[in-house]
Design an enzyme around this catalytic site. Structure first.
Site, PDB file in Angstrom:
ATOM      1  N   GLU A 147     -31.718 -28.979 -13.995  1.00  0.00           N
ATOM      2  CA  GLU A 147     -31.067 -27.758 -14.561  1.00  0.00           C
ATOM      3  C   GLU A 147     -30.724 -28.534 -15.981  1.00  0.00           C
ATOM      4  OE1 GLU A 147     -31.236 -24.903 -13.540  1.00  0.00           O
ATOM      5  OE2 GLU A 147     -31.280 -24.786 -11.320  1.00  0.00           O
ATOM      6  N   ASP A 294     -42.258 -23.804  -7.467  1.00  0.00           N
ATOM      7  CA  ASP A 294     -42.525 -22.813  -8.499  1.00  0.00           C
ATOM      8  C   ASP A 294     -43.060 -23.841  -9.822  1.00  0.00           C
ATOM      9  OD1 ASP A 294     -39.669 -23.908  -9.172  1.00  0.00           O
ATOM     10  OD2 ASP A 294     -39.157 -21.547  -9.157  1.00  0.00           O
ATOM     11  N   GLU A 388     -32.739 -11.549  -3.852  1.00  0.00           N
ATOM     12  CA  GLU A 388     -33.072 -12.947  -3.675  1.00  0.00           C
ATOM     13  C   GLU A 388     -34.133 -13.153  -2.657  1.00  0.00           C
ATOM     14  OE1 GLU A 388     -32.780 -14.473  -6.255  1.00  0.00           O
ATOM     15  OE2 GLU A 388     -31.371 -16.194  -5.808  1.00  0.00           O
ATOM     16  N   GLU A 406     -37.631 -13.904 -14.174  1.00  0.00           N
ATOM     17  CA  GLU A 406     -39.053 -14.060 -13.881  1.00  0.00           C
ATOM     18  C   GLU A 406     -39.964 -12.872 -13.822  1.00  0.00           C
ATOM     19  OE1 GLU A 406     -36.522 -15.615 -12.194  1.00  0.00           O
ATOM     20  OE2 GLU A 406     -36.773 -17.718 -12.257  1.00  0.00           O
ATOM     21  N   THR A 492     -40.421 -23.424 -18.652  1.00  0.00           N
ATOM     22  CA  THR A 492     -39.749 -22.446 -17.776  1.00  0.00           C
ATOM     23  C   THR A 492     -38.393 -21.917 -17.898  1.00  0.00           C
ATOM     24  OG1 THR A 492     -39.760 -22.442 -15.303  1.00  0.00           O
ATOM     25  CG2 THR A 492     -38.445 -24.481 -16.436  1.00  0.00           C
TER      26      THR A 492
HETATM   27  C1  DMJ Z   1     -34.596 -20.561 -14.591  1.00  0.00           C
HETATM   28  O1  DMJ Z   1     -33.512 -21.351 -14.534  1.00  0.00           O
HETATM   29  C2  DMJ Z   1     -35.980 -21.286 -14.860  1.00  0.00           C
HETATM   30  O2  DMJ Z   1     -36.989 -20.108 -15.018  1.00  0.00           O
HETATM   31  C3  DMJ Z   1     -36.306 -21.906 -13.514  1.00  0.00           C
HETATM   32  O3  DMJ Z   1     -37.562 -22.507 -13.486  1.00  0.00           O
HETATM   33  C4  DMJ Z   1     -36.228 -21.277 -12.264  1.00  0.00           C
HETATM   34  N1  DMJ Z   1     -35.456 -20.084 -12.331  1.00  0.00           N
HETATM   35  C5  DMJ Z   1     -34.576 -19.756 -13.305  1.00  0.00           C
HETATM   36  C6  DMJ Z   1     -34.002 -18.563 -13.226  1.00  0.00           C
HETATM   37  O4  DMJ Z   1     -34.274 -17.725 -12.157  1.00  0.00           O
END
Ligand code: DMJ
Length: 915
Positions: A147, A294, A388, A406, A492
């Site tokens: 994160e 993912d 979720e 997303e 991401t």
């Molecule tokens: C984000 O922090 C990023 O996209 C991460 O890769 C996974 N998803 C969260 C938000 O849902």
């Protein structure tokens, strides 16, 4: 290459690049250039309408960002219900989800480049100054490496990328001297100790001040990490290396990726969800494209685009081939076992996989992207947001929704690829739903439960980093953005990194890469630019024609989950496999089939394993369905106007709110507050909803006492100060073991934090009106008029200020609470009953609503032959013995399952051997 708007043509030369990277770098452009090819049935949207929606997004961003800055900054995140900052250690722990919070003003850093995309250049300049002045990266806090990388390192680098772009333009940021980059480098060095493992995979957590090893670090004992956690570093780390010339960051991220690639399951080419960072053994061997994996896939493809290194594309293509072979079951994406990839590992999907259609667009595989996106959109239309997790027949599995971006991301990329205005309409719906259901006076609140519409006191930083960017860009024309978005790639977390990095400081590129990929058979890989004629074969209604057969996929779904091998064998005449939901212990034929499973063919073995898994899931589902779903307490009076919805526990007695209309009324505290004896203030509660404190007598006794005083409903508030539905699973209030038919009024339970919001509102506004229901109702239309967008800011600000004083009165006490993380937080554990009410409390989980659970027809209302046969079989058996209840099935099933233990162990051994 760009992920965004149209521009350069396919194959246009970028001389500094290696030939293959040129191909990939232009791949998305090729998709983008298809914009003119794809049209659809949805009416085109006028420029004015698009601008109106873009302005709405700007206003919403102001509401979220403004409230964060005013009421939360410098805290990491805004708590939008209590209108204050979330400071780690000052709130009850939510478990893993708190590991994103490092006391480094997370939301501000995560919002930096959004400000520039949204044309808020002045605000960006101010925000950068604040970051440089206020943010400390040296806190004694244990944070998630993943994160911190995607949100903070990515945020600083995105901010730096746009700061230098603005500086070069000559108007803004003229004073800027790479200060954000220096901070990013400082943070990069702080994360490096995490990679000190023999495998090169990083530890999942690090102490920002003390690293991993020091005794004060309070971390470094973990053995496992998720694949995405170890495999989502390369973009930020390589950008840091290339911006600064310090090669170590890119080297470490490459090494971690190399190790994951080495450890892929060699026959399926899939990776598991979690891996041991010391031994490299897969800890969780299920594999999908959602939670835990993912962005590993996302970063392989994007690393190729940004860095121009063929190895990343080869790896991505190998995995993609496996994903499409095993996991993709259009329109579904279902987890499978890495060693038995024809075997589904789950009967539900998680919300994180909604990014995948966007990635498929980048790859150039549009058809499945359209299919999955359409399925997800229908789930959203049903519940307003994507829960979720949801089952293969589209029931809610985990009911929260933390405002994840997303789906908006995929919508944006699909619009760019197809130009189909349908995707603009989808974006419009997302905007409407956010405003209608998630907007609260002090920001936007996550949904605690999409079924009841209740809120959670949480606004994650990714909501500002990603959601507003994608929504704004969806409606923006080229001239609405002050720079060329095509020159950047999205990380991401939607942070922007410039594509020119591909040709800067590339000396490290090849140093540590494995050469094994060169042995792969890549004859099927897409090495060439996707051909728009193939993507949209001369058919302007191409996207529409793919969506059409799926138009009822969610409302009328057929049973799902049969592997394709098994399906083929069944179509060719074999008997349909026995499914757990059809199993009856009293049916000798079923028992016979069960015995055979695992014995004869691999298909029987597959049936057996699936049966066991289904049985376990069915059993827990059935248990859940015996419990009542949560309810909602919606505050409808000024200044809430129905916008704040609290999640409430139901009662097993009194008026059933799911069957009757909601109960609406003003609230009044009962005297005595515990409601354990005849009320001394009947005149105060008469015709109102009485507030009663939990404890000292049975819930039913409290209900009778307030009912006798003339109350029309009751809310029991937890006496355990600081308790909250954010950190503890809900209860349902049970009766007193006697007949409770005499209790006619509805009763709901609130934890202390939610109860405090009502109590504080009474203190502040005296008259507080609430609605008790099974699902929050839309705001009162009369009240809507008072809040037209033109006056919205004022009314919001005023409301926010009023709320802040409420928040000051909410005194949360730090307490031990069950750990909960966003995707691992399904509240399986039951909250302990307190002593006096112990006998009368039973647990209430966040469960599917049984009333919406049993639709099993199919696409377009017609099931396929296979599905029909399965359904008919199931219906006939149910008809023949209508009295067999789940309760009667439990015992034999348990004993049958026990018999399977040996087989499960054998299966696990087999999996080990295969590693
Ligand atoms: C984000 O922090 C990023 O996209 C991460 O890769 C996974 N998803 C969260 C938000 O849902």
């Amino acid at each position: 290459m760009s992920e965004a708007g149209g521009g350069r043509g396919c194959g246009s030369p970028v001389p500094q690049r290696a030939p293959w990277s040129l191909v990939a770098a232009t791949a998305a452009l090729c998709l983008v250039s298809a914009t003119s090819v794809g049209t659809a049935v949805a009416a085109p949207m006028s420029r004015e309408e698009k601008q109106k929606l873009g302005n709405q997004v700007l206003e919403m961003f102001d509401h979220a960002y403004g409230n964060y800055m005013e009421h939360a900054y410098p805290a990491d995140e805004l708590m939008p219900l209590t209108c204050r900052g979330r400071v780690r250690g000052q709130e009850p722990s939510r478990g893993d989800v708190d590991d994103a919070l490092g006391k480094f003003s997370l939301t501000l850093i995560d919002s930096l480049d959004t400000l520039v995309v949204l044309n808020k250049t002045k605000e960006f300049e101010e925000a950068v100054r604040k970051v440089l002045r206020d943010v400390n990266l040296d806190n004694d806090v244990v944070v998630s490496v993943f994160e911190t990388n995607i949100r903070v390192l990515g945020g600083l680098l995105g901010g730096h990328s746009l700061a230098i772009m603005l500086k070069e333009k000559g108007e803004y940021m003229q004073w800027y001297n790479d200060e954000l980059l220096q901070m990013a480098k400082q943070l990069g060095y702080k994360l490096l100790p995490a990679f000190n493992t023999t495998s090169g995979l990083p530890y999942p957590r690090i102490n920002l001040k003390f690293g991993i090893r020091k005794p004060e670090a309070r971390t470094g004992t973990e053995t496992d990490t998720c694949t995405a956690c170890a495999g989502t570093l390369i973009l930020e780390f390589a950008a840091l290396s290339r911006f600064t010339g310090a090669t170590i960051f890119e080297e470490y991220a490459r090494k971690a990726l190399d190790f994951l690639w080495e450890k892929r399951q060699r026959s399926s080419n899939l990776v598991g969800v979690t891996i041991n960072i010391h031994t490299g053994d897969w800890v969780r061997k299920d594999s999908g494209v959602g939670a835990g994996i993912d962005s590993y896939y996302e970063y392989l493809l994007k690393a190729y685009v940004l860095l121009g290194d063929d190895s990343f594309l080869e790896r991505f293509n190998t995995h993609y081939d496996a994903i499409m072979r095993y996991i993709s079951q259009p329109p579904l994406l279902l987890d499978v076992h890495i060693h038995k990839p024809m075997l589904n590992a789950r009967t539900w999907m998680d919300a994180l996989l909604a990014f995948f259609p966007g990635l498929q667009v980048l790859k150039g595989d549009i058809r499945p992207a359209i299919e999955t996106h359409e399925m997800l959109y229908q789930v959203i239309k049903k519940h307003n947001f994507l829960p979720e997790a949801f089952t293969t027949d589209f029931r809610v599995h985990w009911a929260q929704h933390p405002l994840r971006p997303e789906f908006a991301e995929s919508t944006y990329f699909l619009y760019k690829a197809t130009g189909d205005p349908y995707y603009l309409e989808v974006g419009k719906t997302l905007i409407e739903n956010l405003n209608k259901y998630a907007r609260v006076p002090c920001g936007f609140a996550a949904m605690k439960d999409v079924r009841t519409g209740s809120h959670e006191d949480r606004m994650d930083s990714f909501f500002l980093a990603e959601m507003f960017k994608y929504l704004y860009l969806l409606f923006a024309d080229k001239e609405d953005i002050i720079f060329d978005i095509e020159d950047y790639i999205f990380t991401t977390e939607a942070h922007l990194l410039p594509l020119w990095l591909s040709t800067t400081n590339q000396s490290i590129s090849k140093k540590n890469t494995t050469s094994e990929y060169t042995e792969l058979d890549d004859s099927n890989f897409d090495w060439t630019c996707p051909n728009t004629q193939i993507l949209f074969p001369n058919d302007p209604l191409y996207a529409q024609s793919i969506r059409e057969p799926l138009k009822n996929v969610v409302d009328k779904s057929c049973p799902r989950g049969i592997s394709r091998v098994r399906e083929e064998s069944f179509r060719s005449g074999a008997k349909p496999p026995l499914r757990a939901r059809d199993f009856m212990a009293t049916n000798p034929e079923h028992l016979e089939i069960l015995k055979k499973m695992g014995a004869a063919s691999s298909i029987d073995a597959e049936d057996g394993l699936r049966f066991m898994q289904e049985m376990i899931e069915l059993s827990s589902q059935q248990q859940k369905e015996q419990q009542l779903p949560p309810r909602a307490v919606q505050i409808v009076s000024h200044p809430f106007f129905g916008r704040v919805v609290l999640t409430a526990g139901p009662a097993q007695f009194g008026l059933d709110l799911s069957k009757h209309k909601e109960t609406r009324g003003f609230v009044a505290s009962s005297k005595p507050y515990n409601g354990c004896s005849e009320l001394t203030n009947p005149e105060a509660v008469m015709g109102k909803i009485a507030l009663i404190q939990r404890g000292q007598c049975m819930f039913a006794e409290k209900a009778r006492n307030i009912q006798n005083a003339g109350a029309i409903g009751g809310i029991v508030i937890d006496d355990n100060e600081g308790s909250s539905s954010d950190t503890a699973p809900l209860f349902q209030m049970a009766g007193d073991g006697k007949d409770t038919d005499d209790i006619k009024i509805p009763m709901l339970f609130l934890f202390s934090k939610e109860g405090s919001i009502i109590l504080d509102a009474i203190r502040e506004y005296e008259e507080v009106e609430v609605l008790l229901s099974d699902k929050a109702k839309d705001r009162d239309p009369e009240l809507e008029n008072e809040e037209q967008p033109s006056s919205e800011n004022d009314s919001q600000n005023q409301s926010a200020e009023q709320i802040i004083s409420i928040s000051q009165a909410v005194d949360l006490v730090d307490q031990e609470s069950p750990e909960e993380s966003s995707l691992n937080s399904h509240p399986e554990s039951l909250s302990p009953a307190d002593s006096d009410d112990a006998a009368s409390i039973s647990p209430s989980e966040q469960t599917s609503n049984p009333t919406e659970d049993h639709e099993t027809t199919s696409l377009d209302g017609e099931c396929t032959d296979l599905d029909n046969q399965l359904q008919e079989q199931s219906e006939t058996e149910e008809d023949s013995s209508p009295n067999v209840s789940w309760g009667k099935k439990v015992q034999p099933i348990d004993s049958i399952l026990a018999d399977w233990n040996e087989d499960i162990e054998a299966f696990e051994m087999m999996e080990k051997d295969e590693l």
